[in-house]
Design a protein around this motif. Sequence first.
Motif, PDB file in Angstrom:
ATOM      1  N   VAL A  78      70.244  28.763  37.688  1.00  0.00           N
ATOM      2  CA  VAL A  78      71.662  28.518  37.974  1.00  0.00           C
ATOM      3  C   VAL A  78      71.885  28.229  39.453  1.00  0.00           C
ATOM      4  O   VAL A  78      73.015  28.222  39.933  1.00  0.00           O
ATOM      5  CB  VAL A  78      72.542  29.703  37.532  1.00  0.00           C
ATOM      6  CG1 VAL A  78      72.492  29.876  36.033  1.00  0.00           C
ATOM      7  CG2 VAL A  78      72.144  30.991  38.247  1.00  0.00           C
ATOM      8  N   GLY A  79      70.804  27.990  40.186  1.00  0.00           N
ATOM      9  CA  GLY A  79      70.936  27.619  41.590  1.00  0.00           C
ATOM     10  C   GLY A  79      71.122  28.776  42.537  1.00  0.00           C
ATOM     11  O   GLY A  79      71.609  28.598  43.657  1.00  0.00           O
ATOM     12  N   GLY A  80      70.727  29.979  42.109  1.00  0.00           N
ATOM     13  CA  GLY A  80      70.873  31.154  42.956  1.00  0.00           C
ATOM     14  C   GLY A  80      72.261  31.761  42.863  1.00  0.00           C
ATOM     15  O   GLY A  80      73.137  31.264  42.153  1.00  0.00           O
ATOM     16  N   THR A 126      78.663  24.900  35.175  1.00  0.00           N
ATOM     17  CA  THR A 126      77.279  25.186  34.810  1.00  0.00           C
ATOM     18  C   THR A 126      76.860  24.387  33.592  1.00  0.00           C
ATOM     19  O   THR A 126      75.696  23.994  33.464  1.00  0.00           O
ATOM     20  CB  THR A 126      77.102  26.695  34.529  1.00  0.00           C
ATOM     21  OG1 THR A 126      77.467  27.434  35.698  1.00  0.00           O
ATOM     22  CG2 THR A 126      75.661  27.022  34.158  1.00  0.00           C
ATOM     23  N   PHE A 127      77.814  24.100  32.710  1.00  0.00           N
ATOM     24  CA  PHE A 127      77.484  23.424  31.458  1.00  0.00           C
ATOM     25  C   PHE A 127      78.060  22.015  31.363  1.00  0.00           C
ATOM     26  O   PHE A 127      78.032  21.398  30.309  1.00  0.00           O
ATOM     27  CB  PHE A 127      77.961  24.274  30.275  1.00  0.00           C
ATOM     28  CG  PHE A 127      77.237  25.588  30.172  1.00  0.00           C
ATOM     29  CD1 PHE A 127      76.006  25.671  29.545  1.00  0.00           C
ATOM     30  CD2 PHE A 127      77.770  26.723  30.737  1.00  0.00           C
ATOM     31  CE1 PHE A 127      75.326  26.872  29.473  1.00  0.00           C
ATOM     32  CE2 PHE A 127      77.094  27.934  30.668  1.00  0.00           C
ATOM     33  CZ  PHE A 127      75.862  28.009  30.036  1.00  0.00           C
ATOM     34  N   SER A 128      78.605  21.530  32.479  1.00  0.00           N
ATOM     35  CA  SER A 128      79.148  20.169  32.463  1.00  0.00           C
ATOM     36  C   SER A 128      78.048  19.120  32.437  1.00  0.00           C
ATOM     37  O   SER A 128      78.250  17.994  31.976  1.00  0.00           O
ATOM     38  CB  SER A 128      80.058  19.957  33.681  1.00  0.00           C
ATOM     39  OG  SER A 128      79.328  20.139  34.888  1.00  0.00           O
ATOM     40  N   ASN A 129      76.873  19.487  32.928  1.00  0.00           N
ATOM     41  CA  ASN A 129      75.719  18.589  32.917  1.00  0.00           C
ATOM     42  C   ASN A 129      74.799  19.006  31.776  1.00  0.00           C
ATOM     43  O   ASN A 129      74.211  20.091  31.809  1.00  0.00           O
ATOM     44  CB  ASN A 129      74.979  18.687  34.258  1.00  0.00           C
ATOM     45  CG  ASN A 129      73.803  17.727  34.354  1.00  0.00           C
ATOM     46  OD1 ASN A 129      73.110  17.478  33.368  1.00  0.00           O
ATOM     47  ND2 ASN A 129      73.556  17.212  35.551  1.00  0.00           N
ATOM     48  N   PRO A 130      74.642  18.186  30.738  1.00  0.00           N
ATOM     49  CA  PRO A 130      73.829  18.567  29.579  1.00  0.00           C
ATOM     50  C   PRO A 130      72.395  18.929  29.938  1.00  0.00           C
ATOM     51  O   PRO A 130      71.811  19.833  29.335  1.00  0.00           O
ATOM     52  CB  PRO A 130      73.884  17.318  28.694  1.00  0.00           C
ATOM     53  CG  PRO A 130      75.152  16.638  29.085  1.00  0.00           C
ATOM     54  CD  PRO A 130      75.291  16.882  30.555  1.00  0.00           C
ATOM     55  N   VAL A 131      71.811  18.240  30.917  1.00  0.00           N
ATOM     56  CA  VAL A 131      70.435  18.533  31.315  1.00  0.00           C
ATOM     57  C   VAL A 131      70.350  19.926  31.922  1.00  0.00           C
ATOM     58  O   VAL A 131      69.464  20.726  31.588  1.00  0.00           O
ATOM     59  CB  VAL A 131      69.913  17.474  32.306  1.00  0.00           C
ATOM     60  CG1 VAL A 131      68.518  17.859  32.800  1.00  0.00           C
ATOM     61  CG2 VAL A 131      69.883  16.101  31.646  1.00  0.00           C
ATOM     62  N   ALA A 180      72.517  22.353  31.499  1.00  0.00           N
ATOM     63  CA  ALA A 180      72.868  23.333  30.468  1.00  0.00           C
ATOM     64  C   ALA A 180      71.658  23.665  29.606  1.00  0.00           C
ATOM     65  O   ALA A 180      71.402  24.830  29.283  1.00  0.00           O
ATOM     66  CB  ALA A 180      74.004  22.796  29.603  1.00  0.00           C
ATOM     67  N   THR A 181      70.925  22.647  29.227  1.00  0.00           N
ATOM     68  CA  THR A 181      69.734  22.862  28.409  1.00  0.00           C
ATOM     69  C   THR A 181      68.707  23.696  29.160  1.00  0.00           C
ATOM     70  O   THR A 181      68.076  24.595  28.597  1.00  0.00           O
ATOM     71  CB  THR A 181      69.112  21.513  28.007  1.00  0.00           C
ATOM     72  OG1 THR A 181      70.061  20.771  27.249  1.00  0.00           O
ATOM     73  CG2 THR A 181      67.854  21.724  27.165  1.00  0.00           C
ATOM     74  N   LYS A 182      68.549  23.438  30.457  1.00  0.00           N
ATOM     75  CA  LYS A 182      67.603  24.202  31.280  1.00  0.00           C
ATOM     76  C   LYS A 182      67.997  25.677  31.325  1.00  0.00           C
ATOM     77  O   LYS A 182      67.151  26.569  31.183  1.00  0.00           O
ATOM     78  CB  LYS A 182      67.575  23.619  32.690  1.00  0.00           C
ATOM     79  CG  LYS A 182      66.662  24.377  33.678  1.00  0.00           C
ATOM     80  CD  LYS A 182      65.196  24.217  33.343  1.00  0.00           C
ATOM     81  CE  LYS A 182      64.289  24.637  34.494  1.00  0.00           C
ATOM     82  NZ  LYS A 182      64.450  26.052  34.891  1.00  0.00           N
ATOM     83  N   LEU A 217      67.048  31.194  29.570  1.00  0.00           N
ATOM     84  CA  LEU A 217      67.582  32.442  29.037  1.00  0.00           C
ATOM     85  C   LEU A 217      66.796  32.898  27.814  1.00  0.00           C
ATOM     86  O   LEU A 217      66.338  34.032  27.735  1.00  0.00           O
ATOM     87  CB  LEU A 217      69.057  32.270  28.660  1.00  0.00           C
ATOM     88  CG  LEU A 217      70.063  32.270  29.800  1.00  0.00           C
ATOM     89  CD1 LEU A 217      71.431  31.850  29.288  1.00  0.00           C
ATOM     90  CD2 LEU A 217      70.148  33.632  30.456  1.00  0.00           C
ATOM     91  N   THR A 218      66.642  32.005  26.863  1.00  0.00           N
ATOM     92  CA  THR A 218      65.974  32.392  25.622  1.00  0.00           C
ATOM     93  C   THR A 218      64.481  32.595  25.819  1.00  0.00           C
ATOM     94  O   THR A 218      63.850  33.355  25.078  1.00  0.00           O
ATOM     95  CB  THR A 218      66.218  31.337  24.532  1.00  0.00           C
ATOM     96  OG1 THR A 218      65.817  30.037  25.003  1.00  0.00           O
ATOM     97  CG2 THR A 218      67.691  31.285  24.151  1.00  0.00           C
TER      98      THR A 218
END
Length: 320
Positions: free
Chosen positions: A165-167, A221-226, A228-230, A235-236
Amino acid sequence: MLLGALVLLAVGLLMVAGGAWWVVDHYTGKVDRISSVFPTKVPEAAQPAPSKGGQTFLLVGVDSRSVLPTTGRDAKAPEWKYGAQRSDTMMLVHLPADHSGAYVVSLPRDAWVDIPGHGRAKLNAAFSWGGPPLLIDTVQRLTKVRVDHLAVIDWDGFKKLTDSVGGVDLVVDGASRHMNGTQALTYVRERHDLPRGDFDRTHRQQYFLRTLLAKVMRPSTFSNPVKATKVLDDLTAAVSVDDRLDDGDLRALLWDHKKVRPGDMVFMNAPVKGTGTISGQSVVLLDSDAGAQLWRAMREDTVDIYLQSHDADRLGATTP
């Protein structure tokens, strides 16, 4: 850390997929499961009764000092090996039946407690000696709170989550500092130079978690699909939960708590009397009377009422 990961996953999935069920199914299915985590052959008298409402998780941060991840989908080191790992972070998290938030109680790693089959010792020795089953048994006998599920993350996963998440920006000694995963790890491990030692250390862990939650839940954080997927992949990949929490249970948990935000989560330390020295060891002495009231509130799903009439060592706006 793990409850935070689950909450973040719920919010992220809803933002990315707009509620698309296939995405939810995909990511819940990627969470690693650990088998045989619950204690067996425990005397009936030592078995805690089910709580009257809600669910309680035992969250464990494993400090194996291993260069390899020990939990999660990418695990390469053993999940548990006698004497090799320490559960330096332990939190009981109660999720009330009304799904209004979460109550996070940090258990001191140096708490002097009875460990079944081993006598009295520090709480974190339970995981080192007997893995998840002995730790769960110890915590249940101590609190008489039924542990419904276990969630684990090691420091390798901790660093990856922070970097994905960029720190994070944390206020330390009155000044804002931006930290990457390695720096945040140093921050939450520090205790020797803190005014209250391990008590401030646990608040640092809570403060970091709350800050990370707030950042991940931002729409950006989730506006960019790439990106968001990362974040969701990290997390998982870092999370491990007990195998009783199947995909259907996890989906229900995520859906029920989709509206929970960091401001709805109350962080506190378990009641203590202070510190002492026993057998040459520096230990934390729990307040059994005050603790009994908190644990009863957790069993009865009334922690909100408990906090209205009891002082608690709660996380403030900032911490050392």
